[in-house]
Design a protein around this motif. Structure first.
Motif, PDB file in Angstrom:
ATOM      1  N   ALA A  22       0.882  -1.178   0.025  1.00 30.62           N
ATOM      2  CA  ALA A  22       0.102   0.044   0.117  1.00 30.62           C
ATOM      3  C   ALA A  22       0.810   1.151   0.134  1.00 30.62           C
ATOM      4  N   PHE A  55      -6.053  -5.341  -3.718  1.00 31.06           N
ATOM      5  CA  PHE A  55      -4.977  -4.873  -4.496  1.00 31.06           C
ATOM      6  C   PHE A  55      -4.952  -5.482  -5.915  1.00 31.06           C
ATOM      7  N   VAL A 169      -6.997   0.344  -2.579  1.00 33.48           N
ATOM      8  CA  VAL A 169      -5.770   0.277  -1.867  1.00 33.48           C
ATOM      9  C   VAL A 169      -6.147   0.767  -0.411  1.00 33.48           C
TER      10      VAL A 169
END
Length: 224
Positions: A22, A55, A169
């Motif tokens: 991230a 993701f 995210v």
């Protein structure tokens, strides 16, 4: 009202992987971004499915658009929208005098863990805080993120509201943290509705802080 996310019980290693990924994805997507993507993809693929899927959603978008388009999207999202700020103390303090104290608290948190913050960004920059969490074994890192959970939830809600791919995210980060209690939920819903405080003051005091070097112990550097 923002959609709640499922919080996951992760191992320390899984949390480190999620936070490092991230951190890299929330930085400005400059020239090195394309070369980093394969490593990020392989790392997050081993995470629990709901987290890996978040993701994958963003990485799929990043691969589908040009590098120029992704850079423009980043600027339009994080630089031009008040509720999509990547500086965590902004959500609670806004541009008020209280933000000065909050920023100093971030610096002291790094120092308490034996780290030196050396970056062009302010110490509350979310990618830097996530990198700190990923690379530090100190409980201070987890406590620092937990103390700003409301800001993370406001960011997630704001990104989802504008249908930003970066919402995936932000959701992944929130999934990696402990479940929030009712009091925290009430605070972030208030921030979602009202936004950060808006008193405008300068932040020049940061330039007066003396460099910090811990004595008698090795230290790390946080670079955003």
């Amino acid at each position: 009202m923002p959609r709640p996310v499922e919080t996951l019980k992760l191992t320390p290693e899984q949390r480190r992987v999620a936070h490092m990924a991230a951190s890299l994805l929330l930085e400005y997507p400059g020239p090195e971004f394309a070369t980093r993507m394969p490593l990020i993809e392989s790392s997050v693929a081993a995470l629990p499915e709901p987290l890996a899927a978040e993701f994958a959603t963003f990485l799929g978008h990043a691969r589908a658009v040009s590098s120029t388009a992704l850079e423009q999207e980043y600027v339009a999202t994080f630089d031009l929208k008040r509720k999509c700020c990547l500086y965590l103390s902004y959500y609670a303090a806004g541009d008020t005098r209280r933000r000065g104290t909050a920023l100093v608290a971030f610096l002291e948190a790094y120092r308490a863990a034996g780290w030196e913050f050396e970056a062009d960004e302010l110490p509350d920059f979310l990618p830097a805080v996530l990198e700190f969490s990923a690379r530090s074994d100190s409980p201070v890192a987890a406590e620092l993120i937990a103390a700003h959970r409301e800001g993370l939830e406001v960011l997630r809600a704001a990104l989802a509201r504008i249908d930003s791919p970066y919402a995936a995210v932000a959701s992944a980060v929130c999934m990696s943290l402990p479940e929030i209690d009712d009091a925290t939920r009430e605070r972030y819903l208030t921030l979602v509705n009202e936004g950060p405080p808006t008193e405008t003051v300068g932040l020049s005091f940061l330039g007066n802080l003396a460099p910090y070097s811990p004595t008698g112990a090795p230290h790390e550097e946080v670079r955003a």
